[in-house]
Design a protein around this motif. Sequence first.
Motif, PDB file in Angstrom:
ATOM      1  N   THR A   1      -3.474  11.320   0.435  1.00  0.00           N
ATOM      2  CA  THR A   1      -2.081  11.736   0.586  1.00  0.00           C
ATOM      3  C   THR A   1      -1.523  12.339  -0.694  1.00  0.00           C
ATOM      4  O   THR A   1      -0.307  12.503  -0.818  1.00  0.00           O
ATOM      5  CB  THR A   1      -1.188  10.533   0.994  1.00  0.00           C
TER       6      THR A   1
ATOM      7  N   MET B   1       0.831  -1.201   0.000  1.00  0.00           N
ATOM      8  CA  MET B   1       0.000   0.000   0.000  1.00  0.00           C
ATOM      9  C   MET B   1       0.864   1.248   0.000  1.00  0.00           C
ATOM     10  O   MET B   1       0.586   2.213  -0.714  1.00  0.00           O
ATOM     11  CB  MET B   1      -0.949  -0.012   1.202  1.00  0.00           C
ATOM     12  N   LEU B   2       1.923   1.221   0.805  1.00  0.00           N
ATOM     13  CA  LEU B   2       2.805   2.385   0.857  1.00  0.00           C
ATOM     14  C   LEU B   2       3.499   2.597  -0.477  1.00  0.00           C
ATOM     15  O   LEU B   2       3.547   3.715  -1.000  1.00  0.00           O
ATOM     16  CB  LEU B   2       3.833   2.208   1.975  1.00  0.00           C
TER      17      LEU B   2
ATOM     18  N   ALA C   1      -8.930   0.444   0.375  1.00  0.00           N
ATOM     19  CA  ALA C   1      -8.152   1.192   1.364  1.00  0.00           C
ATOM     20  C   ALA C   1      -6.945   1.865   0.711  1.00  0.00           C
ATOM     21  O   ALA C   1      -6.593   3.002   1.060  1.00  0.00           O
ATOM     22  CB  ALA C   1      -7.696   0.258   2.489  1.00  0.00           C
ATOM     23  N   ALA C   2      -6.314   1.180  -0.228  1.00  0.00           N
ATOM     24  CA  ALA C   2      -5.153   1.756  -0.905  1.00  0.00           C
ATOM     25  C   ALA C   2      -5.559   2.925  -1.789  1.00  0.00           C
ATOM     26  O   ALA C   2      -4.862   3.936  -1.858  1.00  0.00           O
ATOM     27  CB  ALA C   2      -4.458   0.676  -1.726  1.00  0.00           C
TER      28      ALA C   2
ATOM     29  N   ALA D   1       0.417   3.043  -3.416  1.00  0.00           N
ATOM     30  CA  ALA D   1      -0.589   4.087  -3.222  1.00  0.00           C
ATOM     31  C   ALA D   1       0.025   5.427  -2.845  1.00  0.00           C
ATOM     32  O   ALA D   1      -0.537   6.482  -3.160  1.00  0.00           O
ATOM     33  CB  ALA D   1      -1.593   3.666  -2.139  1.00  0.00           C
ATOM     34  N   VAL D   2       1.176   5.413  -2.176  1.00  0.00           N
ATOM     35  CA  VAL D   2       1.752   6.666  -1.679  1.00  0.00           C
ATOM     36  C   VAL D   2       3.016   7.056  -2.438  1.00  0.00           C
ATOM     37  O   VAL D   2       3.147   8.192  -2.904  1.00  0.00           O
ATOM     38  CB  VAL D   2       2.054   6.561  -0.164  1.00  0.00           C
TER      39      VAL D   2
ATOM     40  N   LEU E   1      -6.126   5.819   0.426  1.00  0.00           N
ATOM     41  CA  LEU E   1      -4.838   6.327   0.916  1.00  0.00           C
ATOM     42  C   LEU E   1      -4.145   7.160  -0.155  1.00  0.00           C
ATOM     43  O   LEU E   1      -3.578   8.224   0.140  1.00  0.00           O
ATOM     44  CB  LEU E   1      -3.943   5.160   1.336  1.00  0.00           C
ATOM     45  N   GLU E   2      -4.217   6.709  -1.393  1.00  0.00           N
ATOM     46  CA  GLU E   2      -3.606   7.465  -2.496  1.00  0.00           C
ATOM     47  C   GLU E   2      -4.269   8.834  -2.639  1.00  0.00           C
ATOM     48  O   GLU E   2      -3.600   9.851  -2.826  1.00  0.00           O
ATOM     49  CB  GLU E   2      -3.739   6.691  -3.800  1.00  0.00           C
TER      50      GLU E   2
END
Length: 288
Positions: free
Chosen positions: A285, A222-223, A277-278, A226-227, A281-282
């Motif tokens: 952020t 995810m990090l 959720a991802a 997505a980020v 999150l994207e």
Amino acid sequence: MSHHARVIAWAEAQVAAVRDDPAARLALMARLFKGPTGRAPRHLPFRRAALSFMRWQAQRGVLNALDASPPGSVWWRAMNARLLRDGCEAVGRLGRWAGEPSSQAVRLWLEFSARPTGRNWYRAHNASIVGGYLEHRDLAEAESAPERFFMNVALARVLYAHALVEAPRLALGRFAPLGRLGDPRLGMAGVFLSLRRVLPNRYPLALEVESYIADEQRLGRMLDYAVIAPRLQLLYEWSAQDLGEPRLQELVRDGNPIYAWPFEKRHVWRSPNMPLAARILERVTRAR
């Protein structure tokens, strides 16, 4: 022999003495944070983050001697040697041999020594890492495809950790205040830089890249996807400017890392089926 030649020779001798001993490499890195006198209390809190990144390498086996079983990685050993050599030169110049540093990375290590802050530590550490990447591109090409993929992941991670502290809006968007968690003096930074939850813990890698991506822990994926991935182009451009190393921009193309990795295989940097959720999150952020 000039002072410049002496400090270079001394630094290279320090690294050569530990070249085939991963534990001795770690011990040398730990000593560097004590400075030329053996006592530098303001620098010691930063030692944890540096050792976390290096300890992970040792545990994977990439720093093993080339005649060990299994042997280490020529590329990772050279990368680590560059980091140690820069640190040794900085310590030498702070001690017996003053003079003009041999590289931008050494100059930044001297700035960190004069003013030990999170920002200055990341600039020095990442300048050495980026310098090693650029210097050893030929060695990288000889590694396996999955190893070359994870070289890019590792670089993106250390650049992103730096941005958390110095450019938190770039790193986290509206959640920029959380960027302080990236301070290298805190335990969270050490966990982030160790990469144990992201990269395979053994070397060499025998499976296909997609197999390792599928095995990555959900939080790590995810990090990364997505980020970090949506801001890679901006991240590399910002880092190139902050580190004073414009060649870093050669390692990314249209937001896709291309260090020893073909642009035609850029699909690995995007996840087609991110969970809800991802995707959230994207969105929250998104870089500003």
